[in-house]
Scaffold this motif. Structure first.
Motif, PDB file in Angstrom:
ATOM      1  N   LYS A  45      -3.452   5.303  -1.212  1.00  0.00           N
ATOM      2  CA  LYS A  45      -4.186   6.268  -0.397  1.00  0.00           C
ATOM      3  C   LYS A  45      -3.759   7.675  -0.793  1.00  0.00           C
ATOM      4  O   LYS A  45      -2.578   8.006  -0.727  1.00  0.00           O
ATOM      5  CB  LYS A  45      -3.913   6.037   1.087  1.00  0.00           C
ATOM      6  CG  LYS A  45      -4.426   4.713   1.621  1.00  0.00           C
ATOM      7  CD  LYS A  45      -4.207   4.620   3.126  1.00  0.00           C
ATOM      8  CE  LYS A  45      -4.773   3.333   3.684  1.00  0.00           C
ATOM      9  NZ  LYS A  45      -4.604   3.262   5.162  1.00  0.00           N
ATOM     10  N   CYS A 103       4.716   8.731   9.981  1.00  0.00           N
ATOM     11  CA  CYS A 103       5.409   7.509   9.565  1.00  0.00           C
ATOM     12  C   CYS A 103       6.057   6.846  10.776  1.00  0.00           C
ATOM     13  O   CYS A 103       5.951   5.627  10.965  1.00  0.00           O
ATOM     14  CB  CYS A 103       6.475   7.829   8.521  1.00  0.00           C
ATOM     15  SG  CYS A 103       5.840   8.204   6.876  1.00  0.00           S
ATOM     16  N   SER A 122      -4.391  10.423  11.677  1.00  0.00           N
ATOM     17  CA  SER A 122      -3.326   9.458  11.983  1.00  0.00           C
ATOM     18  C   SER A 122      -3.795   8.006  11.852  1.00  0.00           C
ATOM     19  O   SER A 122      -3.015   7.140  11.464  1.00  0.00           O
ATOM     20  CB  SER A 122      -2.772   9.703  13.390  1.00  0.00           C
ATOM     21  OG  SER A 122      -3.796   9.584  14.355  1.00  0.00           O
ATOM     22  N   LYS A 123      -5.054   7.731  12.145  1.00  0.00           N
ATOM     23  CA  LYS A 123      -5.569   6.356  12.051  1.00  0.00           C
ATOM     24  C   LYS A 123      -5.601   5.884  10.601  1.00  0.00           C
ATOM     25  O   LYS A 123      -5.386   4.704  10.319  1.00  0.00           O
ATOM     26  CB  LYS A 123      -6.963   6.268  12.669  1.00  0.00           C
ATOM     27  CG  LYS A 123      -6.975   6.400  14.187  1.00  0.00           C
ATOM     28  CD  LYS A 123      -8.375   6.223  14.740  1.00  0.00           C
ATOM     29  CE  LYS A 123      -8.381   6.350  16.265  1.00  0.00           C
ATOM     30  NZ  LYS A 123      -9.751   6.207  16.813  1.00  0.00           N
ATOM     31  N   GLU A 124      -5.878   6.801   9.705  1.00  0.00           N
ATOM     32  CA  GLU A 124      -5.953   6.447   8.279  1.00  0.00           C
ATOM     33  C   GLU A 124      -4.570   6.443   7.620  1.00  0.00           C
ATOM     34  O   GLU A 124      -4.417   5.898   6.527  1.00  0.00           O
ATOM     35  CB  GLU A 124      -6.862   7.438   7.543  1.00  0.00           C
ATOM     36  CG  GLU A 124      -8.329   7.397   7.943  1.00  0.00           C
ATOM     37  CD  GLU A 124      -8.632   8.169   9.226  1.00  0.00           C
ATOM     38  OE1 GLU A 124      -9.733   7.983   9.783  1.00  0.00           O
ATOM     39  OE2 GLU A 124      -7.752   8.937   9.697  1.00  0.00           O
ATOM     40  N   ASP A 151       2.837   1.138   3.388  1.00  0.00           N
ATOM     41  CA  ASP A 151       4.204   0.599   3.364  1.00  0.00           C
ATOM     42  C   ASP A 151       5.204   1.661   2.954  1.00  0.00           C
ATOM     43  O   ASP A 151       6.373   1.609   3.345  1.00  0.00           O
ATOM     44  CB  ASP A 151       4.274  -0.586   2.387  1.00  0.00           C
ATOM     45  CG  ASP A 151       3.365  -1.724   2.814  1.00  0.00           C
ATOM     46  OD1 ASP A 151       3.663  -2.363   3.838  1.00  0.00           O
ATOM     47  OD2 ASP A 151       2.350  -1.951   2.126  1.00  0.00           O
ATOM     48  N   ASN A 155      -1.765   4.907   7.184  1.00  0.00           N
ATOM     49  CA  ASN A 155      -1.052   3.629   7.273  1.00  0.00           C
ATOM     50  C   ASN A 155      -0.747   3.110   5.884  1.00  0.00           C
ATOM     51  O   ASN A 155      -1.624   3.074   5.020  1.00  0.00           O
ATOM     52  CB  ASN A 155      -1.899   2.592   8.032  1.00  0.00           C
ATOM     53  CG  ASN A 155      -1.819   2.781   9.533  1.00  0.00           C
ATOM     54  OD1 ASN A 155      -0.798   2.490  10.148  1.00  0.00           O
ATOM     55  ND2 ASN A 155      -2.893   3.302  10.127  1.00  0.00           N
ATOM     56  N   GLN A 193       5.339   7.250  13.949  1.00  0.00           N
ATOM     57  CA  GLN A 193       4.301   6.820  14.885  1.00  0.00           C
ATOM     58  C   GLN A 193       3.629   5.526  14.444  1.00  0.00           C
ATOM     59  O   GLN A 193       3.323   4.657  15.269  1.00  0.00           O
ATOM     60  CB  GLN A 193       3.254   7.933  15.002  1.00  0.00           C
ATOM     61  CG  GLN A 193       2.046   7.607  15.863  1.00  0.00           C
ATOM     62  CD  GLN A 193       1.021   8.727  15.831  1.00  0.00           C
ATOM     63  OE1 GLN A 193       1.367   9.907  15.946  1.00  0.00           O
ATOM     64  NE2 GLN A 193      -0.246   8.385  15.663  1.00  0.00           N
ATOM     65  N   ASN A 194       3.423   5.388  13.122  1.00  0.00           N
ATOM     66  CA  ASN A 194       2.676   4.243  12.592  1.00  0.00           C
ATOM     67  C   ASN A 194       3.566   3.163  11.985  1.00  0.00           C
ATOM     68  O   ASN A 194       3.099   2.312  11.239  1.00  0.00           O
ATOM     69  CB  ASN A 194       1.664   4.731  11.552  1.00  0.00           C
ATOM     70  CG  ASN A 194       0.554   5.568  12.169  1.00  0.00           C
ATOM     71  OD1 ASN A 194       0.325   5.506  13.370  1.00  0.00           O
ATOM     72  ND2 ASN A 194      -0.118   6.367  11.370  1.00  0.00           N
ATOM     73  N   TYR A 195       4.864   3.232  12.291  1.00  0.00           N
ATOM     74  CA  TYR A 195       5.830   2.195  11.884  1.00  0.00           C
ATOM     75  C   TYR A 195       5.912   2.031  10.370  1.00  0.00           C
ATOM     76  O   TYR A 195       6.038   0.919   9.857  1.00  0.00           O
ATOM     77  CB  TYR A 195       5.483   0.858  12.557  1.00  0.00           C
ATOM     78  CG  TYR A 195       5.395   0.954  14.050  1.00  0.00           C
ATOM     79  CD1 TYR A 195       6.549   0.996  14.842  1.00  0.00           C
ATOM     80  CD2 TYR A 195       4.157   1.040  14.689  1.00  0.00           C
ATOM     81  CE1 TYR A 195       6.472   1.117  16.224  1.00  0.00           C
ATOM     82  CE2 TYR A 195       4.070   1.157  16.068  1.00  0.00           C
ATOM     83  CZ  TYR A 195       5.231   1.199  16.835  1.00  0.00           C
ATOM     84  OH  TYR A 195       5.158   1.334  18.192  1.00  0.00           O
ATOM     85  N   ILE A 196       5.851   3.156   9.662  1.00  0.00           N
ATOM     86  CA  ILE A 196       6.071   3.150   8.213  1.00  0.00           C
ATOM     87  C   ILE A 196       7.553   3.439   7.999  1.00  0.00           C
ATOM     88  O   ILE A 196       8.055   4.473   8.445  1.00  0.00           O
ATOM     89  CB  ILE A 196       5.213   4.227   7.515  1.00  0.00           C
ATOM     90  CG1 ILE A 196       3.721   3.991   7.801  1.00  0.00           C
ATOM     91  CG2 ILE A 196       5.468   4.226   6.012  1.00  0.00           C
ATOM     92  CD1 ILE A 196       2.819   5.136   7.364  1.00  0.00           C
ATOM     93  N   ASN A 222       0.847  -1.183   0.000  1.00  0.00           N
ATOM     94  CA  ASN A 222       0.000   0.000   0.000  1.00  0.00           C
ATOM     95  C   ASN A 222       0.887   1.239   0.000  1.00  0.00           C
ATOM     96  O   ASN A 222       1.956   1.250   0.607  1.00  0.00           O
ATOM     97  CB  ASN A 222      -0.898   0.039   1.242  1.00  0.00           C
ATOM     98  CG  ASN A 222      -1.878  -1.114   1.270  1.00  0.00           C
ATOM     99  OD1 ASN A 222      -2.166  -1.713   0.237  1.00  0.00           O
ATOM    100  ND2 ASN A 222      -2.377  -1.442   2.450  1.00  0.00           N
TER     101      ASN A 222
END
Length: 218
Positions: free
Chosen positions: A32, A100, A60-62, A66, A64, A102-105, A4
């Motif tokens: 996205k 990135c 932030s929730k959306e 790679d 996410n 925060q969301n481990y990207i 993604n």
């Protein structure tokens, strides 16, 4: 395994080329798009979010994926207010990098500019340099800044200074070092795709290297 992607700035010159490549690519099954205005195209791969990009952390929730592609950028003509200019060219990429982290990207690819320097006396160069510095501070595993020279392509709006520079470069191109030659927006998009596919250790990528990376993309 298909991946993604998130793209910021998909309606701009380079961003629109990048979006087209992402939609055609078999490497990605979801794209996205975070944008301030609705896209003029639709596609099964697109997951569209019409948002206030200056408050990206509200989503932030959306946020996410790679890999994140950041094609955000404005001009003095479009944004004469320096505070707003900074909020766009510095604030949006830095906030995206924080999300990135925060969301481990672990993959962030952004368009910067040739001459970016956090210590520069030139406002535009300083903003880009500060952006690079503060994105790198997030320590995202794969971070790439593309530093193009004059970006050209079929723009919707007329840019007199760009058109003039283009004519001069066409005439005197043989005298101009590779780093300062014009670069097509599509070439930048191809380089970003190649870096998403095969990241390297080059964090700061000047114009001549952007072209070399793009040549590897097929």
């Amino acid at each position: 395994m298909k991946r993604n992607a998130i793209i910021l700035g998909a309606t701009g010159l380079t961003g629109s080329h990048l979006l087209e490549l992402l939609l055609k690519s078999s490497d990605f099954d979801c794209v996205k798009v975070f944008t301030r205005k609705k896209l003029t195209i639709s596609h099964p791969k697109i997951e569209e979010y019409v948002v206030d990009l200056l408050n990206l952390s509200d989503y932030s929730k959306e946020f996410n994926a790679d890999v994140v592609f950041c094609c955000i950028g404005t001009t003095k003509a479009k944004t004469p207010d320096k505070s707003l200019y900074r909020a766009i060219d510095y604030g949006i990429p830095v906030e995206a990098a924080k999300l990135c982290k925060q969301n481990y990207i672990n993959h962030f690819i952004a368009i910067s500019a040739l001459g970016a320097d956090a210590k520069s006396k030139i406002f535009y160069n300083r903003i880009k340099g500060e952006m690079e510095r503060d994105v790198l501070a997030q320590e995202i595993e794969h971070t790439h800044f593309l530093q193009p020279s004059l970006i050209v392509g079929n723009r919707k709006e007329k840019r007199t200074a760009e058109d003039f520079s283009r004519r001069i470069m066409n005439i005197l191109g043989f005298l101009i070092p590779p780093r300062y030659k014009m670069i097509e927006a599509k070439t930048i998009a191809q380089a970003m795709m190649q870096l998403a596919r095969k990241p390297n250790n080059e964090q700061i990528i000047p114009s001549e290297n952007i072209k070399l990376i793009a040549e590897k993309y097929d």
